[in-house]
Design a protein around this motif. Sequence first.
Motif, short mmCIF file in Angstrom:
data_model
loop_
_atom_site.label_atom_id
_atom_site.label_comp_id
_atom_site.label_asym_id
_atom_site.label_seq_id
_atom_site.Cartn_x
_atom_site.Cartn_y
_atom_site.Cartn_z
N GLN A 58 1.13 9.89 13.62
CA GLN A 58 1.39 9.04 12.47
C GLN A 58 0.20 8.18 11.94
N HIS A 59 -0.81 8.41 12.19
CA HIS A 59 -2.02 7.62 12.19
C HIS A 59 -2.47 7.79 10.80
N ILE A 60 -2.97 6.86 9.93
CA ILE A 60 -3.25 6.78 8.62
C ILE A 60 -4.11 5.66 8.38
N ASN A 61 -5.50 5.96 8.03
CA ASN A 61 -6.45 4.81 7.81
C ASN A 61 -6.82 4.71 6.25
N ARG A 62 -6.38 5.42 5.50
CA ARG A 62 -6.47 5.14 4.02
C ARG A 62 -5.17 5.49 3.07
N PHE A 63 -4.94 4.20 2.64
CA PHE A 63 -3.58 4.47 1.87
C PHE A 63 -3.85 4.51 0.26
N SER A 64 -3.55 5.36 -0.62
CA SER A 64 -3.35 5.10 -1.87
C SER A 64 -2.00 5.03 -2.46
N LEU A 65 -1.79 3.95 -3.70
CA LEU A 65 -0.72 3.73 -4.13
C LEU A 65 -0.99 4.03 -5.68
N LEU A 66 0.06 4.67 -6.15
CA LEU A 66 0.02 4.91 -7.72
C LEU A 66 0.91 4.20 -8.42
N MET A 67 0.82 3.23 -9.24
CA MET A 67 1.62 2.64 -9.89
C MET A 67 1.29 2.67 -11.52
N THR A 68 2.36 2.56 -12.35
CA THR A 68 1.92 2.88 -13.73
C THR A 68 2.45 1.66 -14.75
N PRO A 69 1.42 1.38 -15.41
CA PRO A 69 1.31 -0.06 -16.26
C PRO A 69 2.09 0.60 -17.35
N ARG A 70 2.83 -0.58 -18.10
CA ARG A 70 3.90 -0.37 -19.24
C ARG A 70 3.13 -1.03 -20.40
N LEU A 94 4.74 5.49 -6.71
CA LEU A 94 5.99 4.52 -6.85
C LEU A 94 6.30 4.24 -8.17
N PRO A 95 7.20 4.99 -8.80
CA PRO A 95 7.23 5.28 -10.25
C PRO A 95 7.87 3.81 -10.83
N ALA A 96 8.46 3.28 -9.99
CA ALA A 96 9.20 1.72 -10.67
C ALA A 96 8.30 0.78 -10.71
N LEU A 97 7.13 1.06 -9.94
CA LEU A 97 6.28 -0.26 -9.55
C LEU A 97 5.41 -0.42 -10.78
N SER A 98 5.46 -1.66 -11.26
CA SER A 98 4.39 -2.07 -12.46
C SER A 98 3.36 -3.06 -12.03
N ASP A 99 3.54 -3.72 -10.77
CA ASP A 99 2.96 -5.03 -10.49
C ASP A 99 1.72 -4.78 -9.38
N ILE A 100 0.78 -5.01 -9.66
CA ILE A 100 -0.52 -4.78 -8.90
C ILE A 100 -0.55 -5.66 -7.73
N ALA A 101 -0.03 -6.80 -7.69
CA ALA A 101 0.10 -7.77 -6.56
C ALA A 101 0.82 -6.97 -5.46
N THR A 102 2.11 -6.68 -5.91
CA THR A 102 3.02 -5.94 -5.01
C THR A 102 2.47 -4.75 -4.57
N ALA A 103 2.04 -3.94 -5.37
CA ALA A 103 1.01 -2.69 -4.94
C ALA A 103 0.21 -3.08 -3.77
N GLN A 104 -0.40 -4.11 -3.90
CA GLN A 104 -1.48 -4.33 -2.85
C GLN A 104 -0.71 -4.81 -1.67
N ALA A 105 0.14 -5.31 -1.57
CA ALA A 105 1.01 -6.01 -0.54
C ALA A 105 1.56 -4.83 0.07
#
Length: 507
Positions: free
Chosen positions: A255-267, A396-407
Amino acid sequence: MSGRYVIAIDRNHDGRFLDLDEDLARNVLELTWRLGLRQPYDSIADYGTAQIALRNAQGSFSPERERLDIGTGVQIACQDGGQRVILFTGFISRVSVDAGDWSEGRSVIHVQDIQPWLEASPARLSPISNVSADTVIDRLLDGALVRRAVVAGYCIIDVPGHDRIDSIRVFPPQNLGRRLQAGKTRFAYVGDWWDETTSIRRAIRDLAESERGRFYINRGGDAVFLNRHQTLVREALSATFVDDMKGMVYAYGDQHINRFSLLMTPREVGKGGTTLWQLARAERIRARTSLDLNLRFADELGRPVGLLEFERLGAAFHRDEEGERSAIRDKISARIIEIGFTSLVVRVENNSARDVFLTDLRVIGKPLYRRDPLELTISDGGGIHLHGLKHLTLDLPALSDIATAQAFASYELARRKHPAGTVRELRLDARRRPSARRLTLFDRIRISETRTGHQNQEYFIIGEEHQVSQGGAQHEIRWTLEPADLSRFVVIGDSDIDDREELIAPY
């Protein structure tokens, strides 16, 4: 089958499973059922299914001889200390029957939960913004085409025994039980990425993933949504296991992960008065006909466009295809009957005695455009050099806020960047430990096992699978587990920051 198990078919469709003639236990040969998530950190459960194998030498469980309607409710339960414990609730999906001289004379009733119906139901909502996941899931479930748990006493048009409106009731608006926790994130826009192929189950999965929450169907058949804080604040232990399991699946570092990428979509919000859809050419509307047209909004690349604000529907009818003769207004109409975020349905009616041409049809409003995805990446540099790269990307298709994505990314990295030993699956003999039958999804347990050195580690049950055989003499339970993580995080008002090295995450 031991009297401690109750396998009931709701033959009178009242949703209670309590009538004496509904219990099949004496004829049951074997039971298997499963519900919950397949993998740790999944956001939505797999289909819940059950199989009930019955003695059928006399044909009592052959659907063409004895009534076993598809969609009839089924419940598996057990009697424990005088209390009825529900283990699985679903609906008959199909029945398979052995036949022939060499057959075993068995009938198998296959049962499913409501999720296949959620997968078959289209996701359509009117424009919705600034909402949490639970609100949208609640509305989606209202629109799902599911078989209701209680049918007796309600009106079903054209079904014998249910079609007398003067003597029975009309269904209430809510079609199924639900337990939905309030989501922690408010999404600016929801549904602007759905198209005509998006199912309600897919839409719920998108919302659960974007919240980092969980959605599943519980033992009683209710739809459950947990927000992302549930696994952080639920500290109470339901059971402890110390070298008393039948078996377990253990791995170190998987279950080890050391790099995470999150895709968010600006509107981007467009201008009011924009034409979102326009008829390409004139269409003939036959005399005395009605047509329902599904108008889908898309940009030049074919990507869905959201209808943020509907302003008006423009339509024109003429006798000729070119629209050169006088416009027609009598006995013809074009009106909206259903409005969604990326489409709407228009009913065109020609009640006149002559064919007419629909020469213009357009939708005017304020559009919402989805721009190219933005990828946010966070890494543990030291861990990558020490252990090698282990990368995971989440969309994360509903996410459009970069601060939340970073958290989100910071939290996921913090809890999974250190390789550790984890128990993926635990197998138990319920006859040796009958209290295990009461434990279910998202109960918290503690495990210690000497051979692996895995001591006092806590987990959530995220999936459960049962097999009951030999007339109820054997009952094996398999749990899918997910590590419970509270040791590195502060719960405000509950944790002592001075005593432990902990992290406050904006999660």
